[in-house]
Write an enzyme that holds these catalytic residues in place. Structure first.
Site, PDB file in Angstrom:
ATOM      1  N   VAL A   1       0.867  -1.181   0.000  1.00  0.00           N
ATOM      2  CA  VAL A   1       0.000   0.000   0.000  1.00  0.00           C
ATOM      3  C   VAL A   1       0.904   1.232   0.000  1.00  0.00           C
ATOM      4  O   VAL A   1       1.841   1.317   0.788  1.00  0.00           O
ATOM      5  CB  VAL A   1      -0.914   0.033   1.245  1.00  0.00           C
ATOM      6  CG1 VAL A   1      -1.959   1.125   1.103  1.00  0.00           C
ATOM      7  CG2 VAL A   1      -1.595  -1.309   1.468  1.00  0.00           C
TER       8      VAL A   1
ATOM      9  N   ILE B   1       4.775  -1.244   3.113  1.00  0.00           N
ATOM     10  CA  ILE B   1       4.584   0.176   2.785  1.00  0.00           C
ATOM     11  C   ILE B   1       5.383   0.549   1.540  1.00  0.00           C
ATOM     12  O   ILE B   1       6.605   0.403   1.488  1.00  0.00           O
ATOM     13  CB  ILE B   1       4.996   1.070   3.978  1.00  0.00           C
ATOM     14  CG1 ILE B   1       4.149   0.726   5.211  1.00  0.00           C
ATOM     15  CG2 ILE B   1       4.846   2.543   3.605  1.00  0.00           C
ATOM     16  CD1 ILE B   1       2.643   0.902   5.032  1.00  0.00           C
ATOM     17  N   LYS B   2       4.654   1.048   0.552  1.00  0.00           N
ATOM     18  CA  LYS B   2       5.272   1.476  -0.710  1.00  0.00           C
ATOM     19  C   LYS B   2       5.651   2.949  -0.611  1.00  0.00           C
ATOM     20  O   LYS B   2       4.817   3.791  -0.257  1.00  0.00           O
ATOM     21  CB  LYS B   2       4.263   1.310  -1.848  1.00  0.00           C
ATOM     22  CG  LYS B   2       4.645   0.257  -2.874  1.00  0.00           C
ATOM     23  CD  LYS B   2       3.540   0.126  -3.891  1.00  0.00           C
ATOM     24  CE  LYS B   2       4.095  -0.253  -5.241  1.00  0.00           C
ATOM     25  NZ  LYS B   2       3.056  -0.376  -6.253  1.00  0.00           N
ATOM     26  N   LEU B   3       6.903   3.216  -0.932  1.00  0.00           N
ATOM     27  CA  LEU B   3       7.429   4.583  -0.870  1.00  0.00           C
ATOM     28  C   LEU B   3       8.141   4.887  -2.175  1.00  0.00           C
ATOM     29  O   LEU B   3       8.798   4.008  -2.738  1.00  0.00           O
ATOM     30  CB  LEU B   3       8.462   4.691   0.260  1.00  0.00           C
ATOM     31  CG  LEU B   3       7.991   4.374   1.682  1.00  0.00           C
ATOM     32  CD1 LEU B   3       9.150   3.847   2.512  1.00  0.00           C
ATOM     33  CD2 LEU B   3       7.408   5.640   2.315  1.00  0.00           C
TER      34      LEU B   3
END
Ligand code: G3P
Length: 214
Positions: free
Chosen positions: A55, A81-83
């Site tokens: 996400v 966690i997508k960054l």
């Protein structure tokens, strides 16, 4: 090679769940399939798969990325966690990874970004091979270069081929040593199909029916 489905469409995730280990999303995907209730949809997706569900944060500075990442990671322990591969994104990756939160570094378009992502402890790095092809470059060459760099350096970050546009991307990603791939449902569907398989089934079925009649 781990296979992720690049969608938030619950029907497609259910349909392909036996063949995938997880799901990746991005803000465009969430806008298309999840209306406003992102937490609820992501929770349902987490219940459907065995592995990670990526996400993406929408913040662009370090403090907000960390806050947003921590909030979303608390929704479910499968969340990754997508960054984005920016200065702040990589800093946030380092911080979240050091605090036990899995990260997927996205919008990766260079080996330098991938090397920094590995140094920051990312669980996954996602080079966008299709968008590089669109830009007149060779996405698969980047994938190969990152694969070599990670092998030489012995990095644990998994190389996840993203922005996949065709079955050749799927095959070549495996050939080039990608640890994982995220694939849209429409392309995964094509991976099951071959005209000789269909033709063979038809011939077998016709031959068998003839023998019964005879
Ligand atoms: O996982 C990355 C992917 O969602 C981007 O794909 O097709 O928008 O370039 P695309």
């Amino acid at each position: 090679m781990e296979i992720f489905l690049d969608t938030a469409n619950l029907y497609d995730i259910s349909h392909y769940r036996d063949f995938i280990c997880g799901v990746t999303t991005n803000p465009t995907i969430m806008a298309a399939y999840a209306a406003d209730d992102h937490k609820n949809i992501i929770g349902q997706i987490c219940d459907m798969v065995i592995g990670h569900v990526s996400v993406e944060v929408i913040s662009e500075n370090f403090n907000d990325m960390v806050r947003e990442g921590q909030e979303m990671a608390a929704w479910n322990n499968k969340i990754c966690i997508k960054l984005p591969c920016t200065f702040d994104g990589l800093k946030a990756c380092r911080h979240l990874s050091a605090n036990g939160i899995a990260t997927n570094m996205t919008l990766c378009f260079s080996s330098a970004q991938a090397l920094l992502a590995a140094r920051c402890g990312a669980a996954y790095v996602s080079p966008f091979i299709g968008r590089l092809d669109d830009d007149g470059c060779d996405g698969l060459s980047l994938l190969e270069e990152i694969s070599d760099i990670y092998d030489i350096g012995g990095y644990e970050t998994k190389l996840l081929a993203a922005s996949v546009r065709n079955v050749n991307h799927f095959i070549q990603s495996a050939m080039l040593g990608a640890d994982a791939i995220t694939i849209p449902p429409s392309i995964l569907k094509q991976c099951f199909e071959h005209h000789l398989t269909e033709k063979g089934i038809k011939i077998f079925s016709e031959d068998f029916r003839k023998s019964i009649k005879g």
